[in-house]
Structures are given as structure tokens and as C-alpha cells.
Scaffold this motif. Structure first.
Motif, PDB file in Angstrom:
ATOM      1  N   ASN A 241      41.903  54.000  39.686  1.00 16.61           N
ATOM      2  CA  ASN A 241      41.820  52.643  40.243  1.00 16.61           C
ATOM      3  C   ASN A 241      40.376  52.229  40.520  1.00 16.61           C
ATOM      4  O   ASN A 241      40.046  51.038  40.451  1.00 16.61           O
ATOM      5  N   THR A 242      39.517  53.208  40.828  1.00 15.57           N
ATOM      6  CA  THR A 242      38.107  52.884  41.098  1.00 15.57           C
ATOM      7  C   THR A 242      37.367  52.455  39.826  1.00 15.57           C
ATOM      8  O   THR A 242      36.261  51.910  39.911  1.00 15.57           O
ATOM      9  N   ILE A 244      38.825  50.451  37.356  1.00 18.98           N
ATOM     10  CA  ILE A 244      39.444  49.285  36.715  1.00 18.98           C
ATOM     11  C   ILE A 244      38.469  48.118  36.592  1.00 18.98           C
ATOM     12  O   ILE A 244      38.355  47.489  35.527  1.00 18.98           O
ATOM     13  N   SER A 245      37.748  47.800  37.669  1.00 19.09           N
ATOM     14  CA  SER A 245      36.830  46.656  37.620  1.00 19.09           C
ATOM     15  C   SER A 245      35.722  46.884  36.596  1.00 19.09           C
ATOM     16  O   SER A 245      35.325  45.959  35.875  1.00 19.09           O
ATOM     17  N   CYS A 248      37.122  46.374  33.130  1.00 16.74           N
ATOM     18  CA  CYS A 248      37.249  44.932  32.863  1.00 16.74           C
ATOM     19  C   CYS A 248      35.896  44.345  32.454  1.00 16.74           C
ATOM     20  O   CYS A 248      35.810  43.550  31.509  1.00 16.74           O
ATOM     21  N   VAL A 293      36.139  39.464  39.114  1.00 10.23           N
ATOM     22  CA  VAL A 293      36.802  40.761  38.920  1.00 10.23           C
ATOM     23  C   VAL A 293      36.433  41.720  40.048  1.00 10.23           C
ATOM     24  O   VAL A 293      37.306  42.356  40.652  1.00 10.23           O
ATOM     25  N   TYR A 294      35.129  41.841  40.344  1.00 10.76           N
ATOM     26  CA  TYR A 294      34.696  42.796  41.366  1.00 10.76           C
ATOM     27  C   TYR A 294      35.109  42.356  42.764  1.00 10.76           C
ATOM     28  O   TYR A 294      35.384  43.192  43.629  1.00 10.76           O
ATOM     29  N   LYS A 297      38.889  43.310  42.999  1.00 11.97           N
ATOM     30  CA  LYS A 297      39.204  44.737  42.968  1.00 11.97           C
ATOM     31  C   LYS A 297      38.543  45.545  44.084  1.00 11.97           C
ATOM     32  O   LYS A 297      39.041  46.599  44.469  1.00 11.97           O
ATOM     33  N   SER A 298      37.409  45.075  44.614  1.00 11.64           N
ATOM     34  CA  SER A 298      36.704  45.828  45.661  1.00 11.64           C
ATOM     35  C   SER A 298      37.100  45.300  47.033  1.00 11.64           C
ATOM     36  O   SER A 298      36.748  44.181  47.407  1.00 11.64           O
TER      37      SER A 298
END
Length: 311
Positions: A241-242, A244-245, A248, A293-294, A297-298
């Protein structure tokens, strides 16, 4: 004679083009470009402001993200003003020097961004493979040196491009098919032999995006190998999961460029409109989407952004 040649070079003017066949609706087309410009500038500026002002985000991953935001701002500033000039005001003329400036800064920033994405892959590999040594391996001074290497590498590789084009006489049709300067098009308008330029252009692509994408792929092979060795299914998913961004961001950056390369090399009969749209996507979508995106996701970054806007 030299003075005459210099005068001819300085008087070279290219004509930029928006989207061929859509001249009647260019003002309507300018609206999405304006939105992309504003969102890209605001989004990346907010990312930079949040990372700079919040000490808890002074970590390697966020430092690399701030470098990515700087390159995105640079690309937006280098390209979208001329694009908006064409669509909003029908300002199509661009001098050779201004064109060469674009042909330096756009590849320079793209080359730097490609290397930063490689550094971010290395960051994810270290974080997953050696989490206990992560802070000691990727110290902030070391991260800063990595960023400096990214800029120096891009400078060394890209700097010859405008000088190789500057030496030519241009005597062919001066109408470009884009609303910004593209190396391949400007090169093809020269009256001289362009073999050296063509070979060097291919060399720069292979040495930057080609090599970087290969090393990123190998990094993720090693990341996947490390993740699959984790016994806990929950920990395995958390580690993936870390990434994914970052994945992308890689897809947003490399996929349109790969599509353009395939079209240019193997599909000469393809629609010019498809090439133009893909070139706009490859140039404008990453600066637009990376902050989104970041931020999504973050959790830490999203929380800081929400806190700033609520205040």
C-alpha cells in the motif's frame, strides 16, 4: 558573412498550432487548459508549502515528493503560457531562441523527474527491505545530494540539444503542429543533415527514461520479492500500500511517453490528432495528477492539507 548568418538565425520564427481543425472552438478548448494550469500550480505549490512548513514531513519520501512538485511547477511554467497564448489570443509566433529555451527546459525537467521517480523507487525499496536502517541510510543530506545528482545528470545530457539545433539554417515550412516546441519537429525543419541530432535525441531518451524505467522495474521486482517473503498477509498488504501512489506517478509519467514513442517509431499512418493529444497528456497530466494522487493516498499529507484549509 558570420553577421549575416547570425541575423538569419535571430530572424527565424516558428508558428505554433493549437489542435488542427479545431480553430473555431479554440476559446472553448482554452478553458480546460486554464483549469489544468491553475490546478497544477496551486496543487504543487500547496504540496511544497505543507512539506516546508511541517517538520514532521521532513522525511526522505516527502523530500522526494517536493522535488517532484518543483519539476511539475517548472514544466507547467515552461509550457502552458505558450499553449494559452495560442488558444486564448491566437499568439502563434515564437522566435528560435524562445523555442530553443523550451527545448532545453522541458526535456531537462522531464529528465530530472524521471530520475526522481527512480530515487523514489529506491526509497520504497529501502523502506520495505531495511525498515530499521531506513533513517540511517537515507539521511536528509544524502537525499539532497541525490536531488543534486538528478539535476546535474539532466543538465549534462540535455544541454547539447539546443546547441545542436542552433547551428542549423532553417528553410522549410515553419509551422509546428503543437502549441509548444517539440524537438523532433524543429529538427525536421532544418536544411542540413540531421543524423547527429536524431541519434543524440534517441540516445538521450534511452539514457534517461529508458534506463530509469528499467531500474524502476528492477526495484519493484526486488520489492515484490521482499514483500512476498513476509509471513503476515496484513503486513504484506500494508507494505504494498505504501507503493501505490508512487506506482500511479510512474504510470502517469511513462505510459503516455511510451505510447508516443511507439506511434512515432511504428505507426506513421496514425492520426496526427492522436499524437497531439498524447503529447499534451504526457506533458500536462503528471503535474496535474501527482498532487491529487499523493494527497489522497498519504494520510499524513492529507491531514496537514485539510488542517491548513480549515484554518
Amino acid at each position: 558573412m558570420s553577421a549575416v548568418n547570425d541575423t538569419k538565425l535571430n530572424s527565424v520564427v516558428f508558428l505554433l498550432t493549437g489542435i488542427p481543425g479545431q480553430e473555431d472552438v479554440r476559446l472553448w478548448i482554452s478553458i480546460p487548459f486554464c483549469l489544468v494550469y491553475v490546478i497544477s500550480i496551486l496543487g504543487n505549490s500547496v504540496i511544497l508549502f505543507i512539506i516546508k512548513t511541517d517538520p514532521s514531513l521532513h522525511e526522505p519520501m516527502y523530500i522526494f515528493l517536493s522535488m517532484l512538485a518543483v519539476t511539475a511547477l517548472g514544466i507547467s511554467i515552461a509550457t502552458i503560457p505558450t499553449i494559452l497564448g495560442v488558444f486564448l489570443f491566437n499568439s502563434r509566433k515564437i522566435s528560435l531562441d524562445a523555442c530553443l529555451a523550451q527545448l532545453f527546459f522541458i526535456p531537462l525537467l522531464q529528465c530530472t523527474e524521471s530520475f526522481i521517480l527512480l530515487l523514489m523507487a529506491f526509497d520504497r525499496f529501502i523502506a520495505i527491505r531495511n525498515p530499521l536502517r531506513y533513517a540511517s541510510i537515507l539521511t536528509l543530506p544524502r537525499v539532497a545530494k541525490m536531488g543534486l545528482v538528478a539535476v546535474i545528470r539532466a543538465m549534462v545530457i540535455i544541454l547539447p540539444l539546443p546547441f545542436l539545433l542552433k547551428r542549423f539554417q532553417y528553410c522549410r515550412a515553419n509551422v509546428l503542429s503543437h502549441s509548444y516546441c517539440v524537438h523532433r519537429e524543429v529538427m525536421n525543419m532544418a536544411c542540413s543533415d540531421i543524423t547527429v541530432n536524431s541519434i543524440y535525441g534517441l540516445f538521450t531518451k534511452l539514457l534517461t527514461m529508458g534506463l530509469d524505467s528499467l531500474l524502476i522495474f528492477l526495484s519493484y521486482v526486488m520489492i515484490l520479492k521482499t514483500v512476498l517473503s513476509i509471513a503476515s498477509h496484513k503486513e504484506c498488504l500494508r507494505a504494498l500500500n505504501t507503493c501505490i501512489s508512487h506506482l500511479c506517478a510512474i504510470l502517469l509519467f511513462y505510459t503516455p511517453d511510451l505510447g508516443l514513442a511507439i506511434i512515432h517509431r511504428f505507426a506513421n499512418s496514425s492520426s496526427p490528432l492522436l499524437r497531439i493529444i498524447l503529447s499534451y497528456i504526457s506533458l500536462l497530466v503528471p503535474p496535474l495528477m501527482n498532487p491529487i494522487v499523493y494527497s489522497v493516498k498519504s494520510k499524513h499529507l492529507r491531514a496537514r492539507i485539510i488542517r491548513v484549509f480549515i484554518k
